[in-house]
Design an enzyme around this catalytic site. Sequence first.
Site, PDB file in Angstrom:
ATOM      1  N   ASP A  49       0.688  -1.206   0.046  1.00 21.75           N
ATOM      2  CA  ASP A  49      -0.077   0.149   0.030  1.00 21.75           C
ATOM      3  C   ASP A  49       0.909   1.397   0.195  1.00 21.75           C
ATOM      4  OD1 ASP A  49      -2.566  -0.980  -0.156  1.00 21.75           O
ATOM      5  OD2 ASP A  49      -2.427  -1.817   2.064  1.00 21.75           O
TER       6      ASP A  49
ATOM      7  N   ASP B  41      -9.923  21.885  11.025  1.00 21.15           N
ATOM      8  CA  ASP B  41      -9.550  20.373  10.468  1.00 21.15           C
ATOM      9  C   ASP B  41      -8.336  19.953  11.153  1.00 21.15           C
ATOM     10  OD1 ASP B  41      -8.844  18.263   8.876  1.00 21.15           O
ATOM     11  OD2 ASP B  41      -8.952  19.281   6.981  1.00 21.15           O
TER      12      ASP B  41
ATOM     13  N   ARG C 207     -16.676  14.146  -0.445  1.00 28.57           N
ATOM     14  CA  ARG C 207     -14.949  14.217  -0.650  1.00 28.57           C
ATOM     15  C   ARG C 207     -14.604  15.720  -0.650  1.00 28.57           C
ATOM     16  NH1 ARG C 207     -13.684  11.963  -5.870  1.00 28.57           N
ATOM     17  NH2 ARG C 207     -15.740  12.524  -6.903  1.00 28.57           N
TER      18      ARG C 207
ATOM     19  N   LYS D  50     -12.853  23.105   0.338  1.00 26.55           N
ATOM     20  CA  LYS D  50     -11.381  22.586  -0.319  1.00 26.55           C
ATOM     21  C   LYS D  50     -11.923  21.098  -0.450  1.00 26.55           C
ATOM     22  CE  LYS D  50      -8.600  21.267   3.550  1.00 26.55           C
ATOM     23  NZ  LYS D  50      -9.354  21.705   4.750  1.00 26.55           N
TER      24      LYS D  50
END
Lengths: 588, 720
Positions: B341, B378, B415, B428
């Site tokens: 990954d 955030d 999203r 954003k």
Amino acid sequence: MTFTFNGLAQIAVFFLILLLLTKPVGLYLVAVFEKKNTWFEPVLRPVEKAFYWISGVKEDEEQDWKAYTVSMLVFTVAGLLLLYAIERLQDKLPLNPMHQSAVDPALAWNTAVSFSTNTNWQNYSGETTMSYLTQMMGLAFHNFTSAAVGIVLAVAVIRGFVRRSGKSLGNFWVDLTRCMLYLLLPICIVGALFLVWQGVPETFNGSAVVTSLEGFKQTIALGPVASQEVIKMLGTNGGGFFNANSAHPFENPTNFTNLVEMLWIFTFGAGLLYFFGKVAGNTKIGWALFGAVSFLFLAAAVICFGAEQNGNPLLNTVHATKDAVVSVDQTYHEYALAQPGGNMEGKEMRFGIGSSTLFATVTTDASCGAVNSWHDSYTPIGGMIPMLNIALGEIVFGGVGSGHYGLLMFAVLAVFIAGLMVGRTPEYLGKKIEQQEVKMASLGLLILPLSILGFSAFAIVYPHGVSQISNPGPHGLSEILYAYTSMTGNNGSAFAGLSANTPFYNWTGGFAMLIGRFGFVIPIMALGGALAGKRIAPAGPGTLPTTGVLFSALVVGVILIVGALTFFPAYALGPIVEHLLMLAGKTF
Amino acid sequence: MNQSMNVQVPQAAPPSQQGRIGRRQTTVRQPRQNLSLFEPKILGRAVIDAFKKLDPRVQARNPVMFVVEVGSAVTTIEWVRSLIDPHLQGQQGFVLAVTLWLWFTVLFANFAEAMAEGRGKAQADTLRRARTETPAKRLAPGTTDYAPGMPFESVGAPQLRKGDLVLVEAGDAIPSDGEIVAGVASVDESAITGESAPVIRESGGDRSAVTGGTKVLSDWIIVRITSNPGETFLDRMIALVEGANRQKTPNEIALNILLAVLTIIFLLAVVTLEPFAIYSGNPVSITALVALLVCLIPTTIGGLLSAIGIAGMDRLVQRNVLAMSGRAVEAAGDVDVLLLDKTGTITLGNRMAHEFIPVNGTTIDELAEAAMLSSMPDETPEGRSIVVLARDTYHQNEPHDNGAVTFIPFSATTRMSGVDLPGREVRKGASDAVLAWATARKASTPADLQPTVERIARAGGTPLVVAETRSGAKPRILGVIYLKDIVKTGMRERFDQLRKMGIRTVMITGDNPLTAKAIADEAGVDDFLAQATPETKMKLIREQQAGGRLVAMTGDGTNDAPALAQADVGVAMNTGTQAAKEAGNMVDLDSNPTKLIEIVEVGKQLLITRGALTTFSIANDVAKYFAIIPAVFVATFPQLQALNVMQLRTPHSAILSAVIFNALIIIALIPLALRGVKYRAVGAGRLLRDNLLIYGVGGIILPFVGIKIIDVILAALHLA
């Protein structure tokens, strides 16, 4: 050890020709078994189809390893019984101008097994035991079929190694037919004519009776020799028309025929190695095995030649006996006396040391067993080489197939033992070597010592067994060891010295031959069958390289240490101690 | 980790998916227990076990050593006979010496196995201590929420069954494996992982699994028990490290077959030697025959084989990886393709804001201000990095939180994230999502937006488009934030090494192909799978396997479970879900995806060690023949002295020296068997050549020297 330029040059020239023949023969084998166009297609294809039509064989139907093996067994056993019947009834059958009587049961059994297993061990003199019908319908038939069986088995095993999908190994009956028609017959026809040109008889007349110079009547045995001779070599059968085998001037009249006969022994084996690489998609894989067996061949040929050319040191020194002073000049004189030197006992003057020892090496490297000199008369070391060659399973160039799959068995073992050292579980040609493969390969490895050492150990302490040897001491042990080695290995060459035409040796020998053939081939076919269904992992920088000198060396190492050393204790009491005793001045 | 492949997420994943907070790339783990190879504690136990293992029923599992034990018993009888039979009187000392050394051979092999098991047993003891004895707080069925002082029934952990609900509060040990149904807590998992930093466990999602034996440090959780007693992860772990039900691995079984057949062949060679010897006029003594047999059969590898396997598993445990089967360890050595990954393995877990690129004539300050504003609440690493970039590089002042700001968190469907202020909205997020949002509000699409987005994507970055609406102004798209993936240092070298080992690396990422390619190029992986979903990942594994390749991967989410099960080596992260852990065949207690590379190396090391000692063992036979055969027959044929190339003093000394060498070599090779042959990432050709020289050619030569030295010592001590 003594070497002469002449002897070494013979080995080199022979090897060079073999090298040149390998690729074309291999390509022709590809054409035959991958059903590509051969030159004989227009003539033979209708014949081939006719055979399938008559026998109800479906050409495109393939068999898995079990079906293939069962077909082979059915075919071989039927042939065995047929030969037994012909031998027992030959006095009542036609083509018996010399009025040979029916063959004794034990000998008939031994001979039937011997020829159907491609051994061609002969406990009889052909010219005084077998009728022409037996020779041609019984023995020559098997010379063809047992050789073809060996080749197609090798081809089937190879298919298991290289096939990318499916579990089938081909169709036994189709392979057999194509092998006979396209491979053996054309070469045999040309080869027989070549031999006739060189002076080999081909006649149905009885023996010729001539008056010799001294005025005596002499009976000279004749017969359909040339046609038998070529398949005897090509099929690595080795059963001679005459008792003297390839030492007989009617079987092997010239040095030219000698060379060609030796090439016949090796070409299919060498070609199969190329075939293997070709169908595996990388000819280097085949050449790596070719390299390994070339080393074994050249080493054996040189040692055998060196030992014989050196002669018996006891004869070099002057011996004063009661009556006279005896010494033998065993040195090699090329021009002045044209004397071969060395140990010439049991060898033909026509061939000398070089051609005799080379022939002995070749015939035992592959499973031929034809002889042009008496191995019993070799120096101990010279005689040990042929014995060891056979004990290894006649893997050197592999005869017609049988040795080839033996070599593949050693390759699998080499990969399994050393392959782990690159940090992956072992794989050969991209296929994982796992439990089933190792089980079958080890079983194959076990069979030869089991039969050779087992039967020999029994015979050597069994009063009747010992009574049949002609020389006491270590040489007697060598004689028995050689006999069971030759029979188990399906070689058929005789060390001589052992009077093996007794019920005991005929029966035990028959079993040794059966074990050596089927005890070996069934596990190997199972090995091929197990591999057939496996995925092929693509090769990368992390996979074990199975090409190149390193791999060849690895295979040689495994053959010598795992294969040969098993026989070391027995040989120490046979040929090795005999050699040391000879050096110390004692012979038997 | 799986946040990168769920969907094409140009936005940071929520913190709960980060598992261990902020320690993944910073903490370097120490092996759980630094037990030295010959810890006195282990040694003592191993010596005792070596004798216990003399039990023929134990030996019978190993055909080679079983033959040695039978041989030892036979020579013991011979020795007793020599005491009674006056004809054999002169042999007594010799027979006794051979007998003792044969027993030593068996004991040494047992000792090697016991040593290998010893380390595991010591570890199992530590783990057992973690098994909780404190009573569990069982709740009534159906309880889904916590209330202070809620009633519970106090039961012992062994009474808990699947489906029971228990309450675990701060300071309590978690009684058994389970799934959190309610609550969030910080959990100390050091008993299992050896790692002291606590981890967050919470209900729902991929971090809801808890392991019995770990400890809740703060808060509370309600756990549904998922394992019955005896089947818990801890129980399985104890069984694994202890090697209690160790199954032989496929290659080990195959090797055992070969060794057994070789033993039969040598048995044949030795048994048939007696008739040959009788014919030659000098029967060989039974003691000499047994000595020859034991020297010829592959005792070195036979004695060390199981130790090598156990030690291989143990080396994984040292690296905090639990292999559920030995088969998986072997498969790790064979791996052809590594699926790694991107996030957390190839790149640092988090993308960092790198640059602000305004579009459509917006000033850089306007963009920086909007970006900062949208990211203030955030708490994701990406969000924080935007604030840091705006403050430090673009000199923006942090706005005061006047309480009027509403944070719109990221979600997989929108999203994007952002803030709503009175009269102003800032967003954003993924370019198409923000574009759709802005277009819906009648903003025009600036001509220079798409080129900018593509340029960033092509460079391997993640473009976040920033847009805003202000009351009274036309909604507009301000510009793009360039989030950059930081490739871990040293990855390129690692991948080069893997390539030399013949292993291809495939990077798995949820990014779009352009981004994926750029990062793949930067990191130096061989291939990549972009916009990966569990389905495409599965398909990739199947394709590789159909091509004959073995695939290894790591995973932690429930949606990884099918792929983990399909892969030949599936390493589940300990932080992952129960489903993932059950689907994989290994669990990494450190939850470090880079570990996969080490796992492959351990697998290879195991196989190399096995091959090296097999080769060595078989190569040893050459010298042993030359020691024993002349010694046995020299009385009959003095000329055979010529084969005594080592010039051993007497026949007895020769045989004894070979037997002693054969026994001592097992002891001498125990460290190698336990530590493993060093693996170097060079091509297979070189590896084969080097190892063949060391263990093949060396294996032929060494015993010649060793046997000679022992012979000299025996002579000096007047022992034989």
